[in-house]
Design a protein around this motif. Structure first.
Motif, PDB file in Angstrom:
ATOM      1  N   LYS A 208       1.003  -1.510  -0.243  1.00  0.00           N
ATOM      2  CA  LYS A 208      -0.160  -0.062  -0.366  1.00  0.00           C
ATOM      3  C   LYS A 208       0.562   1.469  -0.240  1.00  0.00           C
ATOM      4  O   LYS A 208       2.272   1.139   0.348  1.00  0.00           O
ATOM      5  CB  LYS A 208      -0.413  -0.232   0.802  1.00  0.00           C
ATOM      6  CG  LYS A 208      -2.039  -1.045   1.806  1.00  0.00           C
ATOM      7  CD  LYS A 208      -2.727  -0.684   2.647  1.00  0.00           C
ATOM      8  CE  LYS A 208      -4.083  -2.286   2.775  1.00  0.00           C
ATOM      9  NZ  LYS A 208      -4.642  -2.075   3.789  1.00  0.00           N
ATOM     10  N   ILE A 209       0.684   2.019  -0.478  1.00  0.00           N
ATOM     11  CA  ILE A 209       1.034   2.949  -0.896  1.00  0.00           C
ATOM     12  C   ILE A 209       0.521   4.784  -0.431  1.00  0.00           C
ATOM     13  O   ILE A 209      -0.916   5.187  -0.544  1.00  0.00           O
ATOM     14  CB  ILE A 209       1.562   3.748  -2.277  1.00  0.00           C
ATOM     15  CG1 ILE A 209       2.609   2.081  -2.352  1.00  0.00           C
ATOM     16  CG2 ILE A 209       2.503   5.088  -2.147  1.00  0.00           C
ATOM     17  CD1 ILE A 209       3.676   2.575  -3.921  1.00  0.00           C
ATOM     18  N   LYS A 210       0.341   5.670   0.371  1.00  0.00           N
ATOM     19  CA  LYS A 210      -0.128   6.988   0.781  1.00  0.00           C
ATOM     20  C   LYS A 210       1.367   7.782   0.246  1.00  0.00           C
ATOM     21  O   LYS A 210       2.123   7.596   0.900  1.00  0.00           O
ATOM     22  CB  LYS A 210      -0.895   6.899   1.755  1.00  0.00           C
ATOM     23  CG  LYS A 210      -1.725   6.474   2.230  1.00  0.00           C
ATOM     24  CD  LYS A 210      -1.749   6.306   3.782  1.00  0.00           C
ATOM     25  CE  LYS A 210      -3.209   5.308   3.922  1.00  0.00           C
ATOM     26  NZ  LYS A 210      -3.593   6.099   5.712  1.00  0.00           N
ATOM     27  N   SER A 211       0.740   9.135  -0.369  1.00  0.00           N
ATOM     28  CA  SER A 211       1.712  10.449  -0.863  1.00  0.00           C
ATOM     29  C   SER A 211       1.049  11.721  -1.653  1.00  0.00           C
ATOM     30  O   SER A 211       0.254  11.269  -1.446  1.00  0.00           O
ATOM     31  CB  SER A 211       2.501   9.751  -1.856  1.00  0.00           C
ATOM     32  OG  SER A 211       2.153   9.463  -3.435  1.00  0.00           O
ATOM     33  N   GLY A 212       2.157  12.782  -1.505  1.00  0.00           N
ATOM     34  CA  GLY A 212       1.245  13.654  -1.441  1.00  0.00           C
ATOM     35  C   GLY A 212       2.814  14.340  -1.475  1.00  0.00           C
ATOM     36  O   GLY A 212       3.807  14.884  -1.061  1.00  0.00           O
ATOM     37  N   GLU A 222       6.638  30.517   1.502  1.00  0.00           N
ATOM     38  CA  GLU A 222       6.706  29.590   0.804  1.00  0.00           C
ATOM     39  C   GLU A 222       6.977  28.312   1.437  1.00  0.00           C
ATOM     40  O   GLU A 222       7.676  28.471   1.514  1.00  0.00           O
ATOM     41  CB  GLU A 222       6.865  30.241  -0.650  1.00  0.00           C
ATOM     42  CG  GLU A 222       6.602  31.014  -1.365  1.00  0.00           C
ATOM     43  CD  GLU A 222       7.004  31.742  -2.389  1.00  0.00           C
ATOM     44  OE1 GLU A 222       6.821  32.432  -3.231  1.00  0.00           O
ATOM     45  OE2 GLU A 222       8.667  31.244  -2.866  1.00  0.00           O
ATOM     46  N   LEU A 223       5.619  27.725   1.097  1.00  0.00           N
ATOM     47  CA  LEU A 223       6.310  26.620   1.642  1.00  0.00           C
ATOM     48  C   LEU A 223       6.024  25.171   1.193  1.00  0.00           C
ATOM     49  O   LEU A 223       5.124  25.213  -0.275  1.00  0.00           O
ATOM     50  CB  LEU A 223       4.561  25.599   2.513  1.00  0.00           C
ATOM     51  CG  LEU A 223       4.970  26.737   4.294  1.00  0.00           C
ATOM     52  CD1 LEU A 223       4.610  27.695   3.744  1.00  0.00           C
ATOM     53  CD2 LEU A 223       4.555  25.834   5.249  1.00  0.00           C
ATOM     54  N   TYR A 224       7.273  24.345   0.606  1.00  0.00           N
ATOM     55  CA  TYR A 224       7.183  22.860  -0.095  1.00  0.00           C
ATOM     56  C   TYR A 224       7.453  22.040   0.343  1.00  0.00           C
ATOM     57  O   TYR A 224       7.612  21.518   1.474  1.00  0.00           O
ATOM     58  CB  TYR A 224       8.296  22.840  -1.047  1.00  0.00           C
ATOM     59  CG  TYR A 224       9.021  24.372  -1.820  1.00  0.00           C
ATOM     60  CD1 TYR A 224       8.482  24.875  -3.066  1.00  0.00           C
ATOM     61  CD2 TYR A 224       9.525  25.451  -0.926  1.00  0.00           C
ATOM     62  CE1 TYR A 224       8.442  25.673  -4.081  1.00  0.00           C
ATOM     63  CE2 TYR A 224       8.984  27.496  -1.766  1.00  0.00           C
ATOM     64  CZ  TYR A 224       9.121  27.171  -3.617  1.00  0.00           C
ATOM     65  OH  TYR A 224       8.840  27.911  -3.827  1.00  0.00           O
ATOM     66  N   SER A 225       6.351  21.004   0.705  1.00  0.00           N
ATOM     67  CA  SER A 225       5.511  19.654   1.453  1.00  0.00           C
ATOM     68  C   SER A 225       6.076  18.660   0.900  1.00  0.00           C
ATOM     69  O   SER A 225       4.798  18.540  -0.446  1.00  0.00           O
ATOM     70  CB  SER A 225       4.800  20.275   2.310  1.00  0.00           C
ATOM     71  OG  SER A 225       4.761  21.433   3.277  1.00  0.00           O
ATOM     72  N   GLY A 226       6.002  17.702   1.726  1.00  0.00           N
ATOM     73  CA  GLY A 226       5.529  16.329   0.619  1.00  0.00           C
ATOM     74  C   GLY A 226       6.438  14.978   1.780  1.00  0.00           C
ATOM     75  O   GLY A 226       6.985  15.252   3.111  1.00  0.00           O
ATOM     76  N   SER A 227       5.051  13.555   1.373  1.00  0.00           N
ATOM     77  CA  SER A 227       5.579  13.223   2.255  1.00  0.00           C
ATOM     78  C   SER A 227       5.254  11.616   0.892  1.00  0.00           C
ATOM     79  O   SER A 227       4.369  11.698   0.612  1.00  0.00           O
ATOM     80  CB  SER A 227       4.975  12.871   3.281  1.00  0.00           C
ATOM     81  OG  SER A 227       3.978  12.521   2.855  1.00  0.00           O
ATOM     82  N   ILE A 228       6.142  10.651   1.825  1.00  0.00           N
ATOM     83  CA  ILE A 228       5.094   9.211   1.522  1.00  0.00           C
ATOM     84  C   ILE A 228       5.510   7.466   2.109  1.00  0.00           C
ATOM     85  O   ILE A 228       6.148   7.913   3.106  1.00  0.00           O
ATOM     86  CB  ILE A 228       6.406   8.860  -0.028  1.00  0.00           C
ATOM     87  CG1 ILE A 228       5.628   7.705  -0.433  1.00  0.00           C
ATOM     88  CG2 ILE A 228       7.768   8.571   0.486  1.00  0.00           C
ATOM     89  CD1 ILE A 228       6.422   7.089  -2.105  1.00  0.00           C
ATOM     90  N   ALA A 229       4.739   6.950   2.508  1.00  0.00           N
ATOM     91  CA  ALA A 229       4.767   5.838   2.776  1.00  0.00           C
ATOM     92  C   ALA A 229       4.075   4.607   2.055  1.00  0.00           C
ATOM     93  O   ALA A 229       3.922   5.001   1.419  1.00  0.00           O
ATOM     94  CB  ALA A 229       3.301   6.269   4.325  1.00  0.00           C
ATOM     95  N   LEU A 230       5.392   3.203   3.069  1.00  0.00           N
ATOM     96  CA  LEU A 230       4.733   2.260   2.636  1.00  0.00           C
ATOM     97  C   LEU A 230       4.572   1.582   3.076  1.00  0.00           C
ATOM     98  O   LEU A 230       4.549   1.772   4.328  1.00  0.00           O
ATOM     99  CB  LEU A 230       6.227   1.964   1.477  1.00  0.00           C
ATOM    100  CG  LEU A 230       6.616   2.865   0.686  1.00  0.00           C
ATOM    101  CD1 LEU A 230       8.151   2.411   0.505  1.00  0.00           C
ATOM    102  CD2 LEU A 230       5.136   3.043  -0.519  1.00  0.00           C
ATOM    103  N   LEU A 231       3.442   0.794   3.020  1.00  0.00           N
ATOM    104  CA  LEU A 231       3.396  -0.689   4.256  1.00  0.00           C
ATOM    105  C   LEU A 231       2.870  -1.896   3.207  1.00  0.00           C
ATOM    106  O   LEU A 231       1.703  -1.949   2.206  1.00  0.00           O
ATOM    107  CB  LEU A 231       1.633  -0.193   4.410  1.00  0.00           C
ATOM    108  CG  LEU A 231       0.814  -1.943   5.499  1.00  0.00           C
ATOM    109  CD1 LEU A 231       2.528  -1.827   6.968  1.00  0.00           C
ATOM    110  CD2 LEU A 231      -0.403  -0.842   5.823  1.00  0.00           C
TER     111      LEU A 231
END
Length: 353
Positions: A208-212, A222-231
């Protein structure tokens, strides 16, 4: 389970939870702190839902926090005692219009498009990345020549924790329909700040993947943001999140002397975790997290934290328990500190209704 709405055309539901935390803290002095959970405050949620036609639905949400004036252990030397006049705080009060083909429009107080963008993960609520400042507490203290506990120079929450986009605000927001797991969002709030985000939620080869990722403009930064998660299907998982803030108001901007220019904030977090059902009560999760923060509230503040934790669900009572040990180390060459490390042991529970 029958809840009567004031209008026959609308269904009404009530939900929420109560969360409590005990923190054993060592920040130059040892104390036992009692508080609500500032990363998942006790709350009551009222939801209404109706249908305009077969394609268009309307919903409302009111989410009210009930949490002792947000008395987090991060407030170092303050005392959480009697009740105060502002125990109730509005988290959300919004109207949602959803069309099957054209997506969703949100109006009112709620999540901006970028809110939660650095926190994609598959972990229990108390392990959300970037929340070390809220879980831990305590302060980094000045040297006291009398041998007593020094005056707090920085609370842990001053140096750790991500801004996480533009958070919640009074705004209008639009989400596209999900296409192949992707969803785009944009929002605009009352102070003229705005943001855009792109998220993905899917599954690839048993993982499973969640990211953004998101870009936010709040007029001053100015904000530059992100993340990714793997299960993985085995229960093993990992997460990484980052946020850089181009802050135009930092002291020294425009100075000819580069040493006087304020440094921009940068936040990073990484997690490894494992989830399985070891007993009949519910799922168990163990987690390790490393977090790094630079220049959060003041240029020169550098902080690193390490956390290990275990959580247990008790499904029969809609209850969660967790135990988390965290160390936070701070470095700033301009400060002379009595303690450059804060340690905490957090014992917490949340019961849903």
């Amino acid at each position: 389970r029958v809840i009567k709405s004031g209008k026959d055309q609308v269904s009404l539901s009530i939900s929420g939870h109560v969360a409590r935390t005990i923190t054993i803290l060592d920040d130059g002095k040892t104390s036992v702190r009692h508080s609500d959970s500032d990363f998942s405050s006790s709350r009551v949620v009222l939801k209404g839902k109706g249908k305009v036609n077969s394609d268009l639905s309307v919903a409302t949400k009111m989410e009210i926090a009930v949490d002792d004036n947000r008395n987090s252990p991060a407030l170092d030397d303050t005392i959480n005692g009697g009740r105060s006049g502002n125990d109730l705080r509005t988290r959300k009060a919004e109207i949602q219009l959803t069309h099957k083909s054209f997506g969703t429009v949100w109006m009112g107080a709620g999540d901006m498009a970028s809110n939660g963008i650095t926190e994609h993960s598959f972990v229990q609520y108390g392990f959300l990345p970037g929340q070390v400042g809220l879980v831990n507490g305590g302060a980094f203290r000045a040297v006291n020549v009398d041998g007593a506990n020094g005056t707090p120079l920085r609370a842990v929450n001053d140096v750790m924790g991500q801004q996480d986009g533009l958070g919640r605000s009074t705004r209008i927001r639009y989400d596209t329909p999900a296409i192949a797991g992707f969803m785009a969002s944009a929002s605009h709030e009352d102070d003229q700040s705005w943001d855009v985000a792109l998220r993905y939620n899917g599954k690839v080869m048993g993982t499973k993947i969640k990211s953004g990722v998101a870009f936010s403009n709040d007029q001053a930064a100015e904000l530059y943001s992100g993340s990714i998660a793997l299960l993985h299907s085995s229960g093993l998982g990992a997460q990484y999140g980052i946020e850089y803030i181009n802050n135009e108001t930092r002291g020294g901007e425009g100075q000819n002397n580069a040493a006087l220019v304020g440094e921009d904030p940068l936040f990073q977090s990484a997690q490894l975790f494992y989830t399985s059902k070891f007993n009949e009560m519910g799922k168990t999760q163990v987690m390790y997290e490393y977090a790094h923060a630079e220049h959060k509230n003041a240029s020169g503040d550098i902080a690193d934290s390490h956390s290990v934790a275990i959580a247990q669900n008790i499904d029969a009572a809609a209850m969660e328990l967790f135990l988390r040990f965290t160390t936070v180390e701070m470095n700033n060459d301009a400060l002379t500190l009595d303690n450059d490390t804060v340690k905490s042991l957090t014992i917490a529970t949340r019961v849903k209704f």
